[in-house]
Write a protein that holds these residues in place. Structure first.
Motif, PDB file in Angstrom:
ATOM      1  N   SER A 148       0.832  -1.209   0.000  1.00  0.00           N
ATOM      2  CA  SER A 148       0.000   0.000   0.000  1.00  0.00           C
ATOM      3  C   SER A 148       0.863   1.254   0.000  1.00  0.00           C
ATOM      4  O   SER A 148       0.577   2.225  -0.713  1.00  0.00           O
ATOM      5  N   ALA A 149       1.938   1.235   0.801  1.00  0.00           N
ATOM      6  CA  ALA A 149       2.833   2.393   0.857  1.00  0.00           C
ATOM      7  C   ALA A 149       3.533   2.612  -0.481  1.00  0.00           C
ATOM      8  O   ALA A 149       3.656   3.751  -0.955  1.00  0.00           O
ATOM      9  N   LEU A 150       3.983   1.521  -1.107  1.00  0.00           N
ATOM     10  CA  LEU A 150       4.644   1.637  -2.415  1.00  0.00           C
ATOM     11  C   LEU A 150       3.676   2.153  -3.472  1.00  0.00           C
ATOM     12  O   LEU A 150       4.043   2.971  -4.323  1.00  0.00           O
ATOM     13  N   LEU A 151       2.437   1.672  -3.417  1.00  0.00           N
ATOM     14  CA  LEU A 151       1.433   2.139  -4.372  1.00  0.00           C
ATOM     15  C   LEU A 151       1.167   3.627  -4.187  1.00  0.00           C
ATOM     16  O   LEU A 151       1.026   4.374  -5.165  1.00  0.00           O
ATOM     17  N   LEU A 152       1.143   4.052  -2.926  1.00  0.00           N
ATOM     18  CA  LEU A 152       0.892   5.465  -2.633  1.00  0.00           C
ATOM     19  C   LEU A 152       2.038   6.336  -3.135  1.00  0.00           C
ATOM     20  O   LEU A 152       1.813   7.404  -3.718  1.00  0.00           O
ATOM     21  N   VAL A 153       3.268   5.870  -2.934  1.00  0.00           N
ATOM     22  CA  VAL A 153       4.439   6.654  -3.336  1.00  0.00           C
ATOM     23  C   VAL A 153       4.621   6.647  -4.854  1.00  0.00           C
ATOM     24  O   VAL A 153       4.962   7.668  -5.459  1.00  0.00           O
ATOM     25  N   ALA A 154       4.383   5.474  -5.459  1.00  0.00           N
ATOM     26  CA  ALA A 154       4.628   5.348  -6.900  1.00  0.00           C
ATOM     27  C   ALA A 154       3.588   6.068  -7.752  1.00  0.00           C
ATOM     28  O   ALA A 154       3.851   6.411  -8.903  1.00  0.00           O
ATOM     29  N   THR A 155       2.409   6.294  -7.189  1.00  0.00           N
ATOM     30  CA  THR A 155       1.341   6.940  -7.949  1.00  0.00           C
ATOM     31  C   THR A 155       1.559   8.443  -7.990  1.00  0.00           C
ATOM     32  O   THR A 155       1.816   9.057  -6.949  1.00  0.00           O
ATOM     33  N   PRO A 156       1.488   9.052  -9.149  1.00  0.00           N
ATOM     34  CA  PRO A 156       1.619  10.517  -9.211  1.00  0.00           C
ATOM     35  C   PRO A 156       0.445  11.202  -8.523  1.00  0.00           C
ATOM     36  O   PRO A 156      -0.614  10.602  -8.321  1.00  0.00           O
ATOM     37  N   ARG A 157       0.637  12.420  -8.173  1.00  0.00           N
ATOM     38  CA  ARG A 157      -0.404  13.177  -7.479  1.00  0.00           C
ATOM     39  C   ARG A 157      -1.683  13.234  -8.302  1.00  0.00           C
ATOM     40  O   ARG A 157      -1.652  13.543  -9.496  1.00  0.00           O
ATOM     41  N   LEU A 158      -2.786  12.892  -7.656  1.00  0.00           N
ATOM     42  CA  LEU A 158      -4.085  12.900  -8.327  1.00  0.00           C
ATOM     43  C   LEU A 158      -4.886  14.112  -7.858  1.00  0.00           C
ATOM     44  O   LEU A 158      -5.352  14.160  -6.719  1.00  0.00           O
ATOM     45  N   ARG A 159      -4.999  15.074  -8.727  1.00  0.00           N
ATOM     46  CA  ARG A 159      -5.755  16.275  -8.381  1.00  0.00           C
ATOM     47  C   ARG A 159      -7.246  16.046  -8.578  1.00  0.00           C
ATOM     48  O   ARG A 159      -7.663  15.248  -9.424  1.00  0.00           O
ATOM     49  N   HIS A 160      -8.015  16.763  -7.813  1.00  0.00           N
ATOM     50  CA  HIS A 160      -9.469  16.682  -7.944  1.00  0.00           C
ATOM     51  C   HIS A 160      -9.902  17.355  -9.239  1.00  0.00           C
ATOM     52  O   HIS A 160      -9.409  18.419  -9.602  1.00  0.00           O
ATOM     53  N   SER A 161     -10.813  16.704  -9.939  1.00  0.00           N
ATOM     54  CA  SER A 161     -11.279  17.236 -11.222  1.00  0.00           C
ATOM     55  C   SER A 161     -12.797  17.424 -11.184  1.00  0.00           C
ATOM     56  O   SER A 161     -13.519  16.566 -10.665  1.00  0.00           O
ATOM     57  N   PRO A 162     -13.300  18.531 -11.760  1.00  0.00           N
ATOM     58  CA  PRO A 162     -14.754  18.712 -11.841  1.00  0.00           C
ATOM     59  C   PRO A 162     -15.447  17.626 -12.637  1.00  0.00           C
ATOM     60  O   PRO A 162     -16.649  17.398 -12.481  1.00  0.00           O
ATOM     61  N   ALA A 163     -14.680  16.915 -13.471  1.00  0.00           N
ATOM     62  CA  ALA A 163     -15.270  15.834 -14.269  1.00  0.00           C
ATOM     63  C   ALA A 163     -15.768  14.686 -13.401  1.00  0.00           C
ATOM     64  O   ALA A 163     -16.578  13.871 -13.850  1.00  0.00           O
ATOM     65  N   LEU A 164     -15.305  14.609 -12.157  1.00  0.00           N
ATOM     66  CA  LEU A 164     -15.767  13.568 -11.240  1.00  0.00           C
ATOM     67  C   LEU A 164     -17.263  13.676 -10.963  1.00  0.00           C
ATOM     68  O   LEU A 164     -17.903  12.697 -10.575  1.00  0.00           O
ATOM     69  N   HIS A 165     -17.799  14.859 -11.122  1.00  0.00           N
ATOM     70  CA  HIS A 165     -19.220  15.082 -10.851  1.00  0.00           C
ATOM     71  C   HIS A 165     -20.098  14.860 -12.083  1.00  0.00           C
ATOM     72  O   HIS A 165     -21.320  15.017 -11.999  1.00  0.00           O
ATOM     73  N   LEU A 166     -19.481  14.510 -13.205  1.00  0.00           N
ATOM     74  CA  LEU A 166     -20.242  14.283 -14.438  1.00  0.00           C
ATOM     75  C   LEU A 166     -20.467  12.785 -14.615  1.00  0.00           C
ATOM     76  O   LEU A 166     -19.568  12.050 -15.038  1.00  0.00           O
ATOM     77  N   PHE A 167     -21.655  12.315 -14.282  1.00  0.00           N
ATOM     78  CA  PHE A 167     -21.985  10.900 -14.383  1.00  0.00           C
ATOM     79  C   PHE A 167     -22.661  10.613 -15.720  1.00  0.00           C
ATOM     80  O   PHE A 167     -23.163  11.510 -16.391  1.00  0.00           O
TER      81      PHE A 167
END
Length: 279
Positions: free
Chosen positions: A41-60
Motif C-alpha cells: 500500500s505504501a509503495l502504491l501510494l508513493v509510486a502513484t503521481p499526485r491525483l488532483r481533484h477534477s470537476p469531471a468527477l461530478h459528471l456521471f
C-alpha cells in the motif's frame, strides 16, 4: 527404545513445544502478510503521481431529470441501501440472539457496517441531487466506512480480535486523513489506495484464513457483488451504453452494494460458530 508415552512429563513437554512452534509459525505468517500488505500500500501510494481533484468527477453517465428530481436514478438507487441497512442495524443491536456474532469488537464492526450503509443512502442521495465538491464527502465517506468495517470484521473473525480492532481504528483514521488531503492538499492518492485495499485484502483473507463460522460461502458471494459494484462504478459510461442507456454503471453500483448487505445479513441470520477460538 522408549516411547514418549513411557515418559509423560517428556511427552507433555514435547507437546507444548509443538503447539508453541505451530503458534509461532501462524503468528509469523500473519505478521508477514500484514507487513506485505502495508508495504504494498505504501509503495502504491508513493509510486502513484499526485491525483488532483477534477470537476469531471461530478459528471456521471446518467444525469436525466425525471419527475423533477435531478439525476433521478442515481438518487433513487441509493435508497435500497437504507432498506437493507436499517433491519441489519436493528438486528445487530439485538445481539447474538438474532445474529451469529460472538465477539464484542466484531459486533462494533457490524454496527459500523450497517450504519455506513444507512449513511450512504442519505449521503449519496444528497450528493446526487446537486453534485459538487462540498457534498462529495457525504457520498464517499459512509460507504468507505462500511468497506473498512467489513475488512476489519474479517480480520477479527479469521485472525485475531485485537488485530481486527487495530485495523478498524487505523482504517477509519486514514479515511479522515485522506479526506483532509483531498480538501486541503488537492491530492486524492490516499483515498484511491483506501478504495483499492478492500478489493484485494477481502478476497485474499477469504482464501488464506479458515472461517470461524458456518455458511462462509456467503462471504464469497458478497465479495463477488462488491467487486462487481466497484467495476460498474469505474465503467459507468460503458455500462450505460451497453444496456442501451437504460441504467448507468453508477446506479448499478448502488444496487450491488445493497446486494452485498442483503447477502451478509442472510449469512448472519443463519450462521453459528464452526471453530471455537478465544477472543
Amino acid at each position: 527404545m522408549h516411547l514418549a508415552a513411557d515418559y509423560p512429563h517428556r511427552g507433555g513437554r514435547l507437546g507444548h513445544w509443538t503447539l508453541a512452534a505451530a503458534f509461532l509459525r501462524t503468528e509469523n505468517r500473519r505478521r508477514a502478510i500484514a507487513g506485505c500488505a502495508v508495504l504494498a500500500s505504501a509503495l502504491l501510494l508513493v509510486a502513484t503521481p499526485r491525483l488532483r481533484h477534477s470537476p469531471a468527477l461530478h459528471l456521471f453517465a446518467d444525469m436525466r431529470n425525471l419527475l423533477g428530481v435531478p439525476n433521478t436514478l442515481n438518487v433513487l438507487t441509493a435508497y435500497p441501501l437504507l432498506l437493507v441497512g436499517v433491519p441489519g442495524l436493528v438486528l445487530c443491536l439485538c445481539g447474538s440472539g438474532c445474529f451469529g456474532i460472538s465477539l464484542r469488537w466484531e459486533a462494533l464492526g457490524w454496527f459500523l457496517f450497517y450504519a455506513g450503509n444507512i449513511g450512504a443512502a442519505f449521503g449519496s442521495a444528497y450528493y446526487h441531487l446537486k453534485p459538487d465538491d462540498d457534498r462529495l464527502i457525504w457520498d464517499r465517506l459512509p460507504m468507505m466506512i462500511s468497506a473498512s468495517s467489513l475488512l476489519s470484521i474479517l480480520v477479527i473473525e479469521r485472525v485475531d480480535e485485537g488485530a481486527g480492532l487495530s485495523c478498524l481504528i487505523s482504517l477509519l483514521s486514514l479515511l479522515l486523513v485522506s479526506s483532509a488531503c483531498e480538501r486541503v492538499l488537492d491530492d486524492m492518492r490516499l483515498w484511491v489506495v483506501l478504495n483499492f485495499i478492500p478489493c484485494v485484502a477481502i478476497p485474499a483473507m477469504l482464501f488464506l484464513f479458515p472461517p470461524k463460522y458456518t455458511h462462509s460461502r456467503f462471504w464469497f458471494l458478497a465479495t463477488g457483488f462488491y467487486l462487481l459494484a466497484r467495476f460498474e462504478g469505474l465503467a459507468d459510461r460503458k455500462v450505460y451504453s451497453v444496456n442501451r442507456y437504460f441504467i448507468s454503471g453508477h446506479s448499478l453500483e448502488h444496487l450491488c452494494f445493497a446486494m452485498v448487505t442483503l447477502i451478509l445479513t442472510v449469512m448472519l441470520s443463519f450462521r453459528n460458530i464452526k471453530i471455537a477460538r478465544d477472543s
